[in-house]
Write an enzyme that holds these catalytic residues in place. Structure first.
Site, PDB file in Angstrom:
ATOM      1  N   SER A 181       8.781   7.131   4.624  1.00 28.41           N
ATOM      2  CA  SER A 181       8.221   7.317   5.859  1.00 28.41           C
ATOM      3  C   SER A 181       8.551   8.831   6.262  1.00 28.41           C
ATOM      4  O   SER A 181       8.076   9.681   5.722  1.00 28.41           O
ATOM      5  CB  SER A 181       8.905   6.171   6.809  1.00 28.41           C
ATOM      6  OG  SER A 181       8.441   6.520   8.128  1.00 28.41           O
ATOM      7  N   ASP A 199       0.070  -1.067   5.987  1.00 32.85           N
ATOM      8  CA  ASP A 199       0.843  -0.214   6.610  1.00 32.85           C
ATOM      9  C   ASP A 199       0.733   0.223   7.818  1.00 32.85           C
ATOM     10  O   ASP A 199      -0.303   0.805   8.205  1.00 32.85           O
ATOM     11  CB  ASP A 199       1.313   0.828   5.509  1.00 32.85           C
ATOM     12  CG  ASP A 199       2.663   1.434   5.988  1.00 32.85           C
ATOM     13  OD1 ASP A 199       3.229   1.603   7.217  1.00 32.85           O
ATOM     14  OD2 ASP A 199       3.378   2.283   5.099  1.00 32.85           O
ATOM     15  N   HIS A 251       5.315  -1.409   6.037  1.00 26.61           N
ATOM     16  CA  HIS A 251       5.922   0.157   6.169  1.00 26.61           C
ATOM     17  C   HIS A 251       7.281  -0.483   5.575  1.00 26.61           C
ATOM     18  O   HIS A 251       7.882   0.665   4.801  1.00 26.61           O
ATOM     19  CB  HIS A 251       5.930   0.621   7.475  1.00 26.61           C
ATOM     20  CG  HIS A 251       6.266   2.029   7.355  1.00 26.61           C
ATOM     21  ND1 HIS A 251       5.527   3.052   6.960  1.00 26.61           N
ATOM     22  CD2 HIS A 251       7.398   2.755   8.098  1.00 26.61           C
ATOM     23  CE1 HIS A 251       6.124   4.131   7.284  1.00 26.61           C
ATOM     24  NE2 HIS A 251       7.149   3.833   7.695  1.00 26.61           N
TER      25      HIS A 251
END
Length: 511
Positions: A166, A341, A373
């Site tokens: 991320s 995601d 995610h």
């Protein structure tokens, strides 16, 4: 929000008879040691005074291995609103950090400014707004180099492997695009749920960008300008809006991280849910959340916009914040992404990342169906789909290097130029042996004790450590190793420079 989450956990605990997972109340070091792994805390200081605590697992449960062994280093960097516990929150067979430690890696877990382990500063107080004047810009330009340099200095390595999730990918992409000297320190970059632009995302950041960002004063009134701790009534409203008819429990919808990343997953180990939410959200600045919202609104990867041409001019020398140019990245990159995601959404990946990154440096573009995610760090399938294949890849790479070095250094034939040279050398050796025999007769029956020793015994006779290591060609060759001097091995895990000394004709390692 946090109070409600705690109330839910307490209530659930009472229902189960006042028992809960002990890791809920542990810090990162305690969690690592709980599963039988060694753990260290190492501080990195940024050039603007932030003190970041990294966590290290120097080896796995099988032990450190042969003394002086130089393990490869992998650095793992968490995402938005997270911390180093992301990589150890599952059981050992499903947690990235534990898997890599057991596979023989020296594992380092980074922490960015503002999270649980990044709230120290040489002069600023985290209770004051000044401490929180940062976004992921500063994390990319100051936190990453401070941590990476500290790891390399501690281990003696010149580069390392990097795994980011991320925001941990966004910061690395950005740093690599602007600093080629830093880029030489990253051997391979594994990007889990990679983030470039976020124009098409879902969830909390999208809602914040649309509802609050256009009115800067409203943003400040609601969220303040320090740590991101939004008004609970506002968050309740947003949770209902975002979660809707979600199948997930209320506890996850009360957690900021899950509102950002997406609450639903078919991969979570539900027995670990309380561990996940007890360590996240781990903290960040309102300015950082605002920067993410700016990215949603603008659809670019630019530096933080201070809201006025004058202030931007003071910071950047231009009226608008400059953009990062991902086309300049030259490191080997391995991408892992999914259609499901919310944050590293497929439209932004296909429309920006895959068109901006140099395809010659994308060594793997791995589309994984059905991952949200957070499944990239907590999903039960991640161990088999992501972590173990990376371990295998790196082991193959390192094994190939070791093999080629053994062949190059140890299988060269000894060549005598011609017959005359061979005869001359033989005469020299006979003379030398005759001289040694004569010297022995002159000195009587006493002689140096090393005369009757092996190479190992000679080394240890003088107080040095000695090891025998076999190298296999068509035959088996025995090498002798002195891993350190008489002063001792030095700091645990320190990577010493290696020198290889090769004897000449008719000689061996004792020379």
């Amino acid at each position: 929000m946090l109070v409600k989450t705690l109330v839910c956990l307490v209530a659930a605990s009472l229902v189960r008879g006042a028992t809960h997972d002990p890791e809920v109340d542990m810090n990162a070091v305690e969690m690592i040691r709980y599963w039988g792994y060694p753990a260290e805390e190492v501080e990195a200081k940024t050039d603007d005074g932030y003190v970041l605590t990294m966590h290290r697992i120097p080896y796995g449960r099988a032990g450190p291995g042969p003394e002086g062994t130089c393990k490869p280093v992998i650095f793992m960097q968490h995402g938005l609103e997270c911390d180093s516990t992301n990589w150890i929150a599952n059981l050992p067979e499903n947690s990235a950090a534990f898997m890599f430690a057991d596979a023989g890696f020296d594992v380092w877990l980074g922490n960015m400014r503002g999270n649980t382990y990044g709230k120290n500063h040489i002069s600023l107080d985290p209770k004051k707004e000044k401490f929180w004047e940062f976004s992921w810009d500063e994390m990319a330009q100051k936190d990453l180099p401070a941590m990476i340099d500290t790891v390399l200095q501690t281990t003696g390595h010149s580069d390392l492997y990097y795994m980011g999730h991320s925001q941990g990918t966004l910061t690395m992409f950005s740093k690599l695009s602007m600093d080629q000297e830093f880029a030489t320190k990253i051997r391979k970059f594994f990007a889990l749920a990679p983030v470039g632009t976020v124009k098409h995302i879902k969830g909390l950041l999208s809602v914040l960008a649309e509802w609050f960002l256009p009115e800067f004063d409203l943003w400040i009134d609601v969220f303040g300008y320090g740590e991101f701790l939004p008004n609970s009534e506002i968050m309740d409203l947003l949770a209902k809006w975002i979660c809707g008819d979600s199948k997930i429990g209320d506890a996850l919808c009360d957690d900021v991280l899950f509102l950002i990343a997406g609450p639903e997953s078919d991969q979570f180990n539900t027995t670990r849910t309380e561990v996940y939410i007890s360590h996240t959200p781990a903290g960040t600045s309102t300015m950082n959340i605002q920067h993410w919202a700016q990215m949603v609104k603008e659809g670019t990867v630019s530096r933080f916009d201070y809201g006025s041409s004058k202030t931007n001019q003071q910071h950047y020398g231009q009226s608008k914040p400059p953009s990062y140019d991902f086309t300049k990245i030259k490191n080997d990159m391995f991408l892992y992404w999914s259609d499901d995601d919310w944050l590293a959404d497929p439209d932004d990946i296909k429309g920006y990342l895959l068109t901006s990154l140099n395809p010659n440096h994308i060594k793997l573009n791995n589309h994984l169906p059905g991952y949200n995610h957070l499944d990239f760090i907590w999903g039960m399938n991640a161990a088999g789909d992501i972590y173990q294949p990376i371990i295998n890849l790196l082991k193959d790479e390192m094994g190939g290097e070791v093999k080629s070095r053994a062949i190059r250094d140890l299988t060269k034939p000894f060549i005598v130029a011609d017959a005359a040279t061979s005869i001359e050398l033989s005469i020299m050796l006979l003379k030398a042996l005759f001289c040694l025999a004569a010297a022995s007769l002159v000195t009587g029956t006493t002689h140096d004790p090393e005369v009757n020793m092996t190479a190992m015994e000679m080394i240890r006779y003088w107080g040095y450590p000695a090891e025998e290591v076999e190298a296999t060609t068509d035959d088996i060759l025995i090498m002798h190793r002195i891993p350190y001097g008489r002063a001792g091995p030095g700091p645990e895990g320190a990577c010493k420079p290696v020198i290889f000394i090769q004897h000449g004709l008719e000689c061996d390692s004792t020379i």
